[in-house]
Write a protein that holds these residues in place. Structure first.
Motif, mmCIF file in Angstrom:
data_model
loop_
_atom_site.group_PDB
_atom_site.id
_atom_site.type_symbol
_atom_site.label_atom_id
_atom_site.label_comp_id
_atom_site.label_asym_id
_atom_site.label_seq_id
_atom_site.Cartn_x
_atom_site.Cartn_y
_atom_site.Cartn_z
ATOM 1 N N GLU A 1 26.071 7.320 13.584
ATOM 2 C CA GLU A 1 25.578 8.692 13.557
ATOM 3 C C GLU A 1 24.926 9.068 12.219
ATOM 4 O OE1 GLU A 1 28.108 11.682 15.225
ATOM 5 O OE2 GLU A 1 28.201 10.633 17.147
ATOM 6 N N TYR B 1 24.673 4.143 16.503
ATOM 7 C CA TYR B 1 25.629 4.664 17.475
ATOM 8 C C TYR B 1 25.727 6.189 17.405
ATOM 9 C CZ TYR B 1 27.582 0.014 18.447
ATOM 10 O OH TYR B 1 27.761 -1.291 18.850
ATOM 11 N N PHE B 2 25.813 6.810 18.577
ATOM 12 C CA PHE B 2 26.136 8.233 18.682
ATOM 13 C C PHE B 2 27.213 8.412 19.739
ATOM 14 C CE2 PHE B 2 22.074 8.495 16.590
ATOM 15 C CZ PHE B 2 22.179 9.614 15.785
ATOM 16 N N ASP C 1 30.015 11.340 21.868
ATOM 17 C CA ASP C 1 29.989 12.272 22.997
ATOM 18 C C ASP C 1 29.785 13.709 22.510
ATOM 19 O OD1 ASP C 1 30.156 12.913 25.708
ATOM 20 O OD2 ASP C 1 31.859 11.552 26.001
ATOM 21 N N ARG D 1 22.401 16.905 18.540
ATOM 22 C CA ARG D 1 21.280 16.801 19.475
ATOM 23 C C ARG D 1 19.994 16.432 18.725
ATOM 24 N NH1 ARG D 1 17.101 20.208 20.327
ATOM 25 N NH2 ARG D 1 18.086 21.845 19.071
ATOM 26 N N LEU E 1 20.218 12.769 17.216
ATOM 27 C CA LEU E 1 20.039 11.737 18.239
ATOM 28 C C LEU E 1 18.579 11.655 18.658
ATOM 29 C CD1 LEU E 1 20.984 9.653 20.292
ATOM 30 C CD2 LEU E 1 21.769 11.537 21.765
ATOM 31 N N ARG F 1 16.030 8.332 18.129
ATOM 32 C CA ARG F 1 15.239 7.683 19.172
ATOM 33 C C ARG F 1 13.757 7.633 18.788
ATOM 34 N NH1 ARG F 1 18.808 10.531 23.984
ATOM 35 N NH2 ARG F 1 20.140 8.716 24.415
ATOM 36 N N HIS G 1 23.930 5.449 22.808
ATOM 37 C CA HIS G 1 24.645 6.701 23.058
ATOM 38 C C HIS G 1 25.859 6.319 23.903
ATOM 39 C CE1 HIS G 1 24.532 11.120 24.627
ATOM 40 N NE2 HIS G 1 25.441 10.935 23.682
ATOM 41 N N GLU H 1 26.587 6.688 27.626
ATOM 42 C CA GLU H 1 25.670 5.994 28.521
ATOM 43 C C GLU H 1 26.063 4.542 28.758
ATOM 44 O OE1 GLU H 1 21.813 6.538 26.818
ATOM 45 O OE2 GLU H 1 21.816 8.715 27.088
#
Length: 367
Positions: free
Chosen positions: A244, A287-288, A290, A306, A309, A313, A330, A333
């Motif tokens: 993160e 990595y992210f 929940d 939000r 992330l 991307r 994520h 997912e």
């Protein structure tokens, strides 16, 4: 044997899980990087001291020496704690913490379970934990700083996506008992001088020059220093895993506009095309966890991450377009649920570590 109140509070069962004893070949600590500043004048080892009989004698000596020129201050170094397991792999993992944190991020969890330090030692990786310059064990700064005593626990509870204080998010994987939350808040530690990406990345560069090739693992605010360390030491840093991260360096001419949130905007970082290219030569995983909203949210943590992330991307697309190898994961997912900003301390930290270990193997970084 009578259980201590400490281990009762932290769940003795978790703290003494039936894992095999660790076999450590060597361990220790050292400082790397940093600089030295010198005061004007010439040092006199026998300064004249005017004693104040009502004052402490030592303080009189100290105050006299503060007027004594030609003295040095060694600061802005990184402090490193390392452990080398028996039958160690060749490539070590170097762990850098995030904002308000120290190497304790990786050592254990608030409820007393093993942290990523031990988890990866058990996978035979040499582990190097870093306290960045002007933080924790590296507190000696060459610039002045002010440490305030402002109450802010609830802000970080929200920012780190545990929930909306005092309520935790439903299904969150962070330990929710009062003793664990107390331990978590007490692992926060302040900067003793200004946060300086250049100083921190210089310290990481010096560390990799000392230990040789390895993989860098960063968390949160440490992510931006990690990208610049990859630029400064591309021959030694063989891969980067970023947990993160909060910002990303785009090449000149391809920097996206400021990305906005009701809780604070992000101005993407910018580097030269030549520096950016260095980050395309190493595998990178990001990595992210929940509770990150897909659209603007009135909940602080959901909205702050939000935009991060989304920026991750965008950055991955740019790096990969230039021939790089960036993967954004994520966790929900891929079937790993409930993670906060501190996935290395969450209840499923071993599951997340296993995913990272799989990526290390896939990229040939588990030698």
């Amino acid at each position: 044997m009578k259980k201590s109140a400490f281990f009762t509070a932290l769940s003795l069962a978790a703290a003494t899980a039936t894992a095999a004893p660790l076999s450590i070949e060597s361990q220790g600590s050292f400082a790397v990087g940093g600089t030295m500043k010198t005061s004007q004048g010439h040092y006199n080892p026998r300064p004249e001291i005017t004693q104040n009989k009502t004052a402490n004698d030592f303080m009189a000596v100290f105050n006299a020496n503060m007027q004594n020129g030609g003295q040095t201050l060694h600061g802005d170094h990184a402090t490193v704690w390392y452990q080398i397991p028996t039958a160690a792999k060749a490539l070590p993992l170097v762990f850098l913490h995030g904002a308000g944190q120290s190497m304790r991020t990786w050592q254990t969890t608030p409820d007393g379970r093993e942290g990523w330090n031990n988890i990866f030692l058990r996978k035979n990786y040499p582990v190097f934990l870093v306290d960045q310059p002007r933080r924790g064990w590296s507190g000696r700064s060459t610039v002045d700083g002010a440490i305030t005593a402002t109450p802010d626990d609830q802000f970080w509870f929200a920012q780190f996506r545990m929930g909306e204080y005092p309520k935790f998010f439903k299904g969150v994987a962070f330990p929710q008992d009062a003793a664990s939350l107390n331990q978590f808040f007490r692992q926060m530690t302040p900067n003793t001088g200004a946060f300086d990406v250049g100083v921190i990345s210089d310290g990481l560069k010096a560390l990799f020059e000392r230990v040789g090739d390895g993989v860098l693992v960063t968390h949160s605010q440490g992510g931006i220093a990690g990208w610049f360390a990859g630029i400064k030491a591309p021959d030694n840093i063989k891969g980067i895993a970023a947990i993160e991260p909060g910002n990303f360096p785009f090449p000149e001419g391809e920097v996206p506009p400021t990305i906005t949130s009701a809780f604070g905007d992000i101005v993407p970082a910018k580097v030269s095309a030549a520096d950016f290219e260095k980050l395309t030569k190493m595998p990178i995983i990001i990595y992210f966890g929940d509770n990150i909203s897909a659209k603007p949210s009135k909940i602080q943590g959901e909205d702050q991450w939000r935009i991060r992330l989304a920026l991750a991307r965008q950055w991955a697309d740019v790096v990969n377009k230039h021939g790089g190898d960036v993967k954004v994961v994520h966790l929900p997912e891929v079937g790993i649920h409930g993670n906060t900003h501190f996935m290395m301390q969450d209840l499923n930290n071993a599951e997340v570590a296993e995913h990272l270990a799989g990526w290390l193997q896939e990229k040939g970084l588990n030698k």
